[in-house]
Design an enzyme around this catalytic site. Structure first.
Site, PDB file in Angstrom:
ATOM      1  N   ASN A   9       0.858  -1.191   0.000  1.00 59.62           N
ATOM      2  CA  ASN A   9       0.000   0.000   0.000  1.00 59.62           C
ATOM      3  C   ASN A   9       0.900   1.249   0.000  1.00 59.62           C
ATOM      4  O   ASN A   9       1.574   1.540   0.984  1.00 59.62           O
ATOM      5  CB  ASN A   9      -0.895  -0.061   1.250  1.00 59.62           C
ATOM      6  N   LYS A  12       0.509   3.763   2.852  1.00 57.11           N
ATOM      7  CA  LYS A  12       1.156   3.356   4.104  1.00 57.11           C
ATOM      8  C   LYS A  12       2.660   3.583   4.018  1.00 57.11           C
ATOM      9  O   LYS A  12       3.272   4.061   4.973  1.00 57.11           O
ATOM     10  CB  LYS A  12       0.915   1.862   4.361  1.00 57.11           C
ATOM     11  N   ASP A  72      -0.559  -3.851   9.896  1.00 55.93           N
ATOM     12  CA  ASP A  72      -1.887  -4.355   9.571  1.00 55.93           C
ATOM     13  C   ASP A  72      -2.865  -3.447  10.293  1.00 55.93           C
ATOM     14  O   ASP A  72      -2.721  -3.202  11.497  1.00 55.93           O
ATOM     15  CB  ASP A  72      -2.087  -5.809   9.988  1.00 55.93           C
ATOM     16  N   LYS A 178      -1.958  14.520  10.063  1.00 54.79           N
ATOM     17  CA  LYS A 178      -2.388  13.129  10.293  1.00 54.79           C
ATOM     18  C   LYS A 178      -1.248  12.303  10.884  1.00 54.79           C
ATOM     19  O   LYS A 178      -1.452  11.525  11.828  1.00 54.79           O
ATOM     20  CB  LYS A 178      -2.889  12.494   8.983  1.00 54.79           C
ATOM     21  N   ARG A 184      -1.370   4.909  13.182  1.00 59.65           N
ATOM     22  CA  ARG A 184      -0.076   4.403  12.681  1.00 59.65           C
ATOM     23  C   ARG A 184       1.072   5.112  13.399  1.00 59.65           C
ATOM     24  O   ARG A 184       2.062   4.489  13.778  1.00 59.65           O
ATOM     25  CB  ARG A 184      -0.034   4.630  11.162  1.00 59.65           C
TER      26      ARG A 184
HETATM   27  P1  ITT Z   1      -0.614  -4.280   2.975  1.00 57.27           P
HETATM   28  O1  ITT Z   1      -1.313  -5.488   3.555  1.00 57.27           O
HETATM   29  O2  ITT Z   1       0.198  -4.606   1.775  1.00 57.27           O
HETATM   30  O3  ITT Z   1       0.145  -3.523   4.008  1.00 57.27           O
HETATM   31  P2  ITT Z   1      -3.340  -3.281   2.698  1.00 57.27           P
HETATM   32  O4  ITT Z   1      -3.919  -2.011   2.169  1.00 57.27           O
HETATM   33  O5  ITT Z   1      -3.919  -4.573   2.184  1.00 57.27           O
HETATM   34  O6  ITT Z   1      -1.746  -3.246   2.450  1.00 57.27           O
HETATM   35  P3  ITT Z   1      -4.355  -3.939   5.341  1.00 57.27           P
HETATM   36  O7  ITT Z   1      -4.637  -5.344   4.995  1.00 57.27           O
HETATM   37  O8  ITT Z   1      -3.697  -3.646   6.655  1.00 57.27           O
HETATM   38  O9  ITT Z   1      -3.419  -3.239   4.259  1.00 57.27           O
HETATM   39  O10 ITT Z   1      -5.715  -3.129   5.233  1.00 57.27           O
HETATM   40  C1  ITT Z   1      -5.789  -1.857   5.764  1.00 57.27           C
HETATM   41  C2  ITT Z   1      -7.056  -1.176   5.283  1.00 57.27           C
HETATM   42  O11 ITT Z   1      -7.621  -0.455   6.399  1.00 57.27           O
HETATM   43  C3  ITT Z   1      -6.737  -0.127   4.230  1.00 57.27           C
HETATM   44  O12 ITT Z   1      -6.784  -0.648   2.932  1.00 57.27           O
HETATM   45  C4  ITT Z   1      -7.796   0.920   4.512  1.00 57.27           C
HETATM   46  O13 ITT Z   1      -9.006   0.545   3.915  1.00 57.27           O
HETATM   47  C5  ITT Z   1      -7.949   0.845   6.024  1.00 57.27           C
HETATM   48  N1  ITT Z   1      -7.004   1.788   6.685  1.00 57.27           N
HETATM   49  C6  ITT Z   1      -5.915   1.470   7.438  1.00 57.27           C
HETATM   50  N2  ITT Z   1      -5.269   2.567   7.840  1.00 57.27           N
HETATM   51  C7  ITT Z   1      -5.956   3.618   7.338  1.00 57.27           C
HETATM   52  C8  ITT Z   1      -5.771   5.001   7.378  1.00 57.27           C
HETATM   53  O14 ITT Z   1      -4.723   5.556   7.995  1.00 57.27           O
HETATM   54  N3  ITT Z   1      -6.667   5.774   6.758  1.00 57.27           N
HETATM   55  C9  ITT Z   1      -7.712   5.237   6.106  1.00 57.27           C
HETATM   56  N4  ITT Z   1      -7.951   3.932   5.993  1.00 57.27           N
HETATM   57  C10 ITT Z   1      -7.076   3.108   6.608  1.00 57.27           C
END
Ligand code: ITT
Length: 201
Positions: A9, A12, A72, A178, A184
């Protein structure tokens, strides 16, 4: 320490890089390392999934990185019993479609009255290292689920997440705002403290 940021992501990656700044000798992403890994996130908790991602990434980065850091994360909504939770990325189905996820959440929350719309973002970060015990830490940010998108910044559920102390949604904050208060940021700060405590022990 050469640190691999183990996420696919890009949002992230940018946030983790901004928050950790100069705390590591070298920081690079999976993409920058030319690594393509897709970990099956089948854990019941954010911590279990984060640890699995970090351990598998470190194994894939043999010879390139000394440590791998994963996140995660997700949104837990009280009125939905904690959903979407660990399923946040795929709430509306496979494919990481933020728009579809947000629309599904708005619909699920349509009849929930003001005063019962509490929610929290959760981030579990895991640091896997060669020859050392992993470190896993959690951070949370408490908010209120809005009735419509507000703001254009950020990603995921940011436009629906109202943060009362600043009277704005996460998507109405700039990146620096943020990254100084998010779930995070809090998880990564706890991780940094654990690393410092380890160094001083
Ligand atoms: P990786 O597993 O490769 O790290 P991912 O996007 O699949 O990437 P996750 O499985 O941890 O990551 O899913 C996290 C989801 O939660 C993300 O796609 C968003 O929909 C939500 N999320 C997490 N942190 C957020 C943030 O700071 N702001 C908005 N949404 C967030």
């Amino acid at each position: 320490m050469k640190l691999l940021i183990a996420t696919n992501n890009a949002h992230k990656t940018a946030e983790i890089r901004a928050i950790l700044g100069g705390h590591f000798d070298e920081i690079f992403s999976l993409k920058e390392a030319g690594l393509d890994i897709d970990v099956v996130e089948d854990g019941d908790t954010f911590e279990a999934n984060a640890l699995k991602k970090a351990v598998e990434a470190l194994r894939a980065a043999e010879g390139i990185a000394d440590a791998a850091l994963s996140d995660d994360s997700g949104l837990m909504v009280d009125a939905l019993g904690g959903a979407p939770g660990v399923h946040s990325a795929r709430y509306a189905g496979e494919g990481h479609d933020d728009g579809a996820n947000n629309r599904k959440l708005l619909e699920a929350m349509r009849d929930v009255p003001d005063g019962a719309r509490g929610c929290r973002f959760v981030s579990a970060v895991a640091l896997a290292r060669k020859g050392r015990e992993p470190i896993v830490r959690r951070g949370t940010a408490e908010g209120v689920l809005l009735r419509a998108n507000a703001g254009e910044n950020g990603f995921g559920y940011d436009p629906l997440f109202y943060y009362p102390p600043l009277d704005k949604s996460f998507a109405q904050m700039d990146a620096a705002e943020k990254n100084a208060l998010s779930h995070r940021y809090r998880a990564l700060s706890a991780l940094r403290e654990a690393l410092e405590a380890e160094r001083n022990s």
